[in-house]
Design a protein around this motif. Structure first.
Motif, short mmCIF file in Angstrom:
data_model
loop_
_atom_site.label_atom_id
_atom_site.label_comp_id
_atom_site.label_asym_id
_atom_site.label_seq_id
_atom_site.Cartn_x
_atom_site.Cartn_y
_atom_site.Cartn_z
N LEU A 251 9.43 2.25 -4.30
CA LEU A 251 9.14 1.32 -5.40
C LEU A 251 7.66 0.95 -5.46
O LEU A 251 7.06 0.91 -6.53
N SER A 252 7.05 0.72 -4.30
CA SER A 252 5.66 0.25 -4.32
C SER A 252 4.71 1.36 -4.78
O SER A 252 3.59 1.08 -5.18
N ASN A 253 5.17 2.62 -4.72
CA ASN A 253 4.30 3.73 -5.15
C ASN A 253 4.54 4.18 -6.59
O ASN A 253 3.89 5.10 -7.06
N LEU A 254 5.49 3.55 -7.27
CA LEU A 254 5.72 3.91 -8.68
C LEU A 254 4.54 3.40 -9.52
O LEU A 254 4.04 2.30 -9.27
N GLU A 255 4.18 4.18 -10.52
CA GLU A 255 3.05 3.80 -11.37
C GLU A 255 3.23 2.39 -11.93
O GLU A 255 2.31 1.57 -11.92
N VAL A 256 4.46 2.10 -12.40
CA VAL A 256 4.70 0.78 -13.02
C VAL A 256 4.43 -0.36 -12.04
O VAL A 256 3.95 -1.43 -12.43
N ASN A 257 4.72 -0.11 -10.75
CA ASN A 257 4.53 -1.18 -9.77
C ASN A 257 3.12 -1.17 -9.16
O ASN A 257 2.76 -2.06 -8.40
N LYS A 258 2.35 -0.15 -9.51
CA LYS A 258 0.94 -0.14 -9.06
C LYS A 258 0.04 -0.74 -10.13
O LYS A 258 -0.94 -1.39 -9.83
N SER A 259 0.39 -0.48 -11.41
CA SER A 259 -0.56 -0.91 -12.46
C SER A 259 0.04 -1.83 -13.53
O SER A 259 -0.69 -2.35 -14.35
N GLU A 271 0.55 -9.45 -11.72
CA GLU A 271 0.51 -7.99 -11.54
C GLU A 271 1.72 -7.56 -10.69
O GLU A 271 2.00 -8.19 -9.66
N ASN A 272 2.38 -6.52 -11.13
CA ASN A 272 3.58 -6.06 -10.41
C ASN A 272 3.30 -5.79 -8.93
O ASN A 272 4.15 -6.02 -8.07
N LYS A 273 2.09 -5.29 -8.65
CA LYS A 273 1.81 -4.91 -7.26
C LYS A 273 1.82 -6.11 -6.30
O LYS A 273 1.99 -5.93 -5.10
N THR A 274 1.69 -7.34 -6.83
CA THR A 274 1.71 -8.51 -5.93
C THR A 274 3.10 -8.73 -5.33
O THR A 274 3.24 -9.46 -4.35
N PHE A 275 4.13 -8.11 -5.93
CA PHE A 275 5.47 -8.28 -5.37
C PHE A 275 5.72 -7.32 -4.20
O PHE A 275 6.77 -7.36 -3.56
N PHE A 276 4.76 -6.43 -3.96
CA PHE A 276 4.91 -5.45 -2.87
C PHE A 276 3.69 -5.59 -1.95
O PHE A 276 2.57 -5.34 -2.38
N ARG A 277 3.92 -5.99 -0.72
CA ARG A 277 2.78 -6.12 0.19
C ARG A 277 2.99 -5.17 1.35
O ARG A 277 2.51 -4.07 1.35
N LYS A 278 3.81 -5.59 2.36
CA LYS A 278 4.07 -4.71 3.50
C LYS A 278 5.55 -4.38 3.66
O LYS A 278 5.91 -3.32 4.12
#
Ligand code: A3P
Length: 311
Positions: A251-259, A271-278
């Motif tokens: 999920l964290s590497n999907l384009e939608v969740n990166k940008s 930003e979607n990426k803030t929901f994915f950290r470690k």
């Protein structure tokens, strides 16, 4: 009758993590925007027996649980190459009670039985408690949840050019119980006790156990919400496909969740990426001193004492 804003202005208030004020409503802390949503939802929301309500305190694994549940429920319509989760953040696939459904319960996709909320058990809209709908709750080690939340806010505040309070001061507030939808221990205990009283209605999950044994818990989750995997599906690897599709790595590497952005164009855009950290267990060790950890552990031990729950 007093407006929601007037009622909120009379509530006890504290400064949150440098962001804004939070208010004590029905025993939990929350900012104005969300309290208003909770008040509206308590007034307007009518649950259906087929509903599946994903409940959690913030930063305990909500994004992941939403993805898994959405993938389970939609697996006969989509497969792991066509699922909407590949192009949408899970928060955009599952409506949020106190924001998306606060005005009315009718603006829902009739094919989607899922909704999510951070509201504590005792403040849920009455119809969720009274109807035969299912509740799935996830909790997490408060040390990891605290760190995750602090770093989440840091990223949001940085994007708004605002300065947060220091981690130590935020920790002090957390230990006093002043945290979004907290005190955290009350949030967890409310759902824990309800799950003991009504095991057929509430499934109580821990983030750490879900990480440790994802396949087992995904099957348990599917059984509980009434979408069990057939033995044919298990043989065909359907469970494993859902687990891999919803993994942190995928999920964290999907384009939608990166940008991509959640609630773009609103004051609550994130930003979607803030929901994915470690997505790791025990990362608190990199941020809290042993003394801080021991203090929070001892608060939790005392608060959960006699409940049968350990975190
Ligand atoms: P960390 O900040 O410790 O990495 P929530 O979804 O309730 O906001 O919780 C966010 C936490 O869940 C973050 O923890 C985030 O990285 C983690 N997370 C998000 N997606 C995940 C996934 N698919 N699997 C495991 N953890 C995930």
């Amino acid at each position: 009758m007093a407006s929601f804003k007037e009622i909120i202005s009379t509530l006890p208030r504290r400064k949150n993590l440098g962001h804004n004020d939070i208010f004590l409503y029905q025993g939990f802390w929350c900012d104005t925007f969300f309290i208003e949503g909770v008040m509206r939802a308590q007034q307007n929301f009518r649950s259906q027996p087929s509903d599946i309500v994903i409940c959690s305190a913030p930063k305990t694994g909500t994004t992941w649980l939403k993805s898994l549940t959405f993938a389970i429920v939609t697996r006969s319509t989509f497969d792991d190459s066509t699922n909407p989760l590949l192009n949408n953040l899970s928060h955009d696939c599952v409506p949020f009670l106190e924001v998306d459904l606060a005005q009315s319960s009718t603006n829902r996709d009739p094919k989607n039985p899922l909704l999510a909320t951070h509201v504590p058990y005792s403040s849920l809209p009455r119809s969720i408690i009274d109807s035969s709908c299912k509740i799935v709750y996830i909790c997490r080690d408060p040390k990891d949840s605290f760190v995750s939340n602090y770093l989440f806010l840091l990223r949001i505040l940085a994007s708004e050019d605002m300065k947060p309070i220091a981690l130590e001061a935020a920790f002090e507030l957390y230990c006093e119980g002043v945290s979004s939808y907290g005190p955290y221990w009350d949030h967890v205990l409310g759902f824990w006790k309800a799950s003991l009283d009504r095991p057929d209605k509430i499934l109580f999950l821990k983030y750490e156990e879900l990480i440790e044994n994802t396949v087992v818990y995904v099957k348990k989750l599917a059984d509980f919400i009434g979408y069990p995997f057939s033995s044919e599906e298990i043989k065909n690897g359907s469970v494993d496909k859902i687990v891999s599709m919803c993994s942190f790595e995928n999920l964290s590497n999907l384009e939608v969740n990166k940008s991509g952005k959640h609630r773009e164009g609103t004051p609550r855009a994130v930003e979607n990426k803030t929901f994915f950290r470690k997505g790791k267990v025990g990362d608190w060790e990199n941020y809290l001193t042993p003394e801080m950890a021991a203090r929070l552990d001892s608060i939790m031990l005392q608060k959960l004492n006699g409940s049968g729950l350990t975190l």
